[in-house]
Design an enzyme around this catalytic site. Structure first.
Site, mmCIF file in Angstrom:
data_model
loop_
_atom_site.group_PDB
_atom_site.id
_atom_site.type_symbol
_atom_site.label_atom_id
_atom_site.label_comp_id
_atom_site.label_asym_id
_atom_site.label_seq_id
_atom_site.Cartn_x
_atom_site.Cartn_y
_atom_site.Cartn_z
ATOM 1 N N CYS A 140 -5.965 2.499 -8.368
ATOM 2 C CA CYS A 140 -7.400 2.519 -8.668
ATOM 3 C C CYS A 140 -7.904 3.954 -8.588
ATOM 4 O O CYS A 140 -7.833 4.573 -7.516
ATOM 5 C CB CYS A 140 -8.164 1.640 -7.682
ATOM 6 S SG CYS A 140 -9.962 1.816 -7.837
ATOM 7 N N TYR A 154 -5.227 13.297 -0.487
ATOM 8 C CA TYR A 154 -5.400 13.555 -1.922
ATOM 9 C C TYR A 154 -4.194 14.306 -2.497
ATOM 10 O O TYR A 154 -4.338 15.322 -3.171
ATOM 11 C CB TYR A 154 -6.694 14.346 -2.165
ATOM 12 C CG TYR A 154 -7.904 13.666 -1.590
ATOM 13 C CD1 TYR A 154 -8.252 12.382 -2.010
ATOM 14 C CD2 TYR A 154 -8.690 14.296 -0.633
ATOM 15 C CE1 TYR A 154 -9.360 11.740 -1.470
ATOM 16 C CE2 TYR A 154 -9.807 13.659 -0.095
ATOM 17 C CZ TYR A 154 -10.137 12.385 -0.522
ATOM 18 O OH TYR A 154 -11.228 11.747 0.010
ATOM 19 N N CYS A 208 -11.491 -3.161 -8.596
ATOM 20 C CA CYS A 208 -10.077 -2.951 -8.287
ATOM 21 C C CYS A 208 -9.844 -2.224 -6.968
ATOM 22 O O CYS A 208 -8.774 -2.355 -6.373
ATOM 23 C CB CYS A 208 -9.380 -2.205 -9.426
ATOM 24 S SG CYS A 208 -10.163 -0.660 -9.935
ATOM 25 N N ARG A 209 -10.819 -1.458 -6.518
ATOM 26 C CA ARG A 209 -10.616 -0.670 -5.302
ATOM 27 C C ARG A 209 -10.558 -1.575 -4.072
ATOM 28 O O ARG A 209 -11.475 -2.348 -3.807
ATOM 29 C CB ARG A 209 -11.740 0.367 -5.155
ATOM 30 C CG ARG A 209 -11.578 1.257 -3.940
ATOM 31 C CD ARG A 209 -12.571 2.411 -3.976
ATOM 32 N NE ARG A 209 -12.427 3.240 -2.795
ATOM 33 C CZ ARG A 209 -11.451 4.123 -2.612
ATOM 34 N NH1 ARG A 209 -10.549 4.299 -3.564
ATOM 35 N NH2 ARG A 209 -11.372 4.828 -1.511
ATOM 36 N N ASP A 239 0.862 -1.168 0.000
ATOM 37 C CA ASP A 239 0.000 0.000 0.000
ATOM 38 C C ASP A 239 0.910 1.232 0.000
ATOM 39 O O ASP A 239 2.059 1.159 0.439
ATOM 40 C CB ASP A 239 -0.880 -0.056 1.256
ATOM 41 C CG ASP A 239 -1.601 1.238 1.528
ATOM 42 O OD1 ASP A 239 -2.314 1.719 0.639
ATOM 43 O OD2 ASP A 239 -1.426 1.772 2.637
ATOM 44 N N ARG A 240 0.391 2.362 -0.466
ATOM 45 C CA ARG A 240 1.239 3.558 -0.531
ATOM 46 C C ARG A 240 1.046 4.482 0.674
ATOM 47 O O ARG A 240 1.884 4.525 1.567
ATOM 48 C CB ARG A 240 0.949 4.331 -1.837
ATOM 49 C CG ARG A 240 2.003 5.405 -2.154
ATOM 50 C CD ARG A 240 1.557 6.279 -3.328
ATOM 51 N NE ARG A 240 0.589 7.307 -2.919
ATOM 52 C CZ ARG A 240 0.008 8.165 -3.764
ATOM 53 N NH1 ARG A 240 0.274 8.091 -5.060
ATOM 54 N NH2 ARG A 240 -0.840 9.068 -3.310
ATOM 55 N N ASP A 241 -0.079 5.204 0.707
ATOM 56 C CA ASP A 241 -0.286 6.238 1.725
ATOM 57 C C ASP A 241 -0.504 5.625 3.104
ATOM 58 O O ASP A 241 -1.391 4.787 3.296
ATOM 59 C CB ASP A 241 -1.484 7.102 1.350
ATOM 60 C CG ASP A 241 -1.280 7.790 0.005
ATOM 61 O OD1 ASP A 241 -0.143 8.203 -0.273
ATOM 62 O OD2 ASP A 241 -2.255 7.900 -0.768
#
Length: 311
Positions: free
Chosen positions: A159, A93, A169-170, A82-84
């Site tokens: 996504c 955002y 995909c989310r 995962d990124r954030d």
């Protein structure tokens, strides 16, 4: 004389166990005098004598057929992050590459995994695109900056949909995990997903992959309890993944996961009981806050912060 005696004992034991098996199957009914009870009892008695032999034959055929097959689960070959909130500090955002700040230990953890020959990928929810707060180009620019700071990724899956799009995909849907596995040329069950919330774990399990949760202050307590594997930080997550990359380590970890899942289910039942008791005393709780898309906010805050919210 000894062998006939042993055979008699074995035969008596078999007959007794078969009779017990038949009795347990007959017990639920129908009882004597009920319609069709005689025929049903006869069927149960006959099949109770046959089933054990059929089961043994099935076991022997399976053993012969799968002799030499690799042990399950197979070793991990790819890690999807995962990124954030997991690799980089969460900026709501974020479309500005200058604001990308890696989490402490992220670069070192990824270096260790790459050095062990594991593929490394990124799977990130970016509903800011659907909300009109980001462009796909901005998402790509931020992903590229993260790759520059962390040493690159073998695949990047993002996504752009919002929760109302009901896409596949989310996260916690499995789509990005499946696409990443296909892009890397590995099976989903040869991947492990590392993330900070339950949606990351859910996506992994839905795809048939494994998961490691690295909790942060926004991770809910029940998400931690439900996660099959939990690491205190990315360094520990890397250690766990490296263990899964070794055949023996993968089997040992799977055994520990089973015990943890059972413990989590027991804890969830106890928690549900406490919640039921509390509600009976104080009444129904207030409704959970909602996201901008009208969905429950799974991070317990307004929908502006984390992009990785599965909302």
């Amino acid at each position: 004389a000894r062998r006939p005696g042993l055979a008699a004992v074995a035969g008596a034991a078999w007959a007794g166990l078969t009779a017990d098996f038949a009795a347990r199957r007959i017990a639920p009914g129908p009882g004597p005098g009920e319609e069709g009870w005689g025929r049903e009892w006869a069927t149960m008695a006959a099949t109770s004598a046959v089933i054990p032999w059929a089961a043994v034959a099935h076991h022997l055929r399976g053993t012969a057929h799968y002799r030499g097959a690799p042990a399950w689960p197979p070793p991990v070959r790819a890690v999807l992050f995962d990124r954030d909130g997991t690799l980089v500090h969460d900026e709501p955002y974020n479309g500005d590459p200058a604001k990308v700040r890696p989490v402490d230990g992220a670069a070192a953890a990824l270096r260790r995994l790459r050095a062990a020959g594991l593929a490394v990928g990124l799977v990130t929810n970016q509903s800011g695109v659907a909300r009109g707060l980001l462009t796909p180009a901005q998402v790509s620019a931020v992903n590229d900056r993260a790759a520059d700071l962390l040493g690159g990724f073998d695949t990047v899956q993002a996504c752009p949909h919002g929760p109302g799009d009901r896409c596949g995909c989310r996260k916690p849907a499995p789509g990005m995990v499946l696409r990443a596995a296909a892009a890397l040329g590995v099976a989903p069950w040869e991947c492990v997903v590392v993330g900070d919330i339950g949606a990351d774990v859910g996506a992994a399990l839905a795809a048939g992959a494994r998961a490691v949760l690295v909790p942060t202050p926004v991770t809910r307590r029940e998400e931690v309890a439900a996660a099959p594997v939990v690491a205190a930080d990315l360094a520990e997550a890397a250690e766990l993944v490296l263990a899964l990359a070794a055949p023996e380590g993968a089997r040992r970890q799977e055994a520990r996961n089973g015990a943890r899942r059972q413990h989590g289910r027991n804890g969830a039942r106890r928690q549900k009981g406490r919640e039921t008791s509390r509600r009976a005393r104080v009444g129904s709780p207030a409704a959970a806050p909602e996201t901008a898309a009208g969905e429950p906010d799974l991070r317990h805050h307004a929908p502006t912060p984390a992009e990785e919210v599965p909302a």
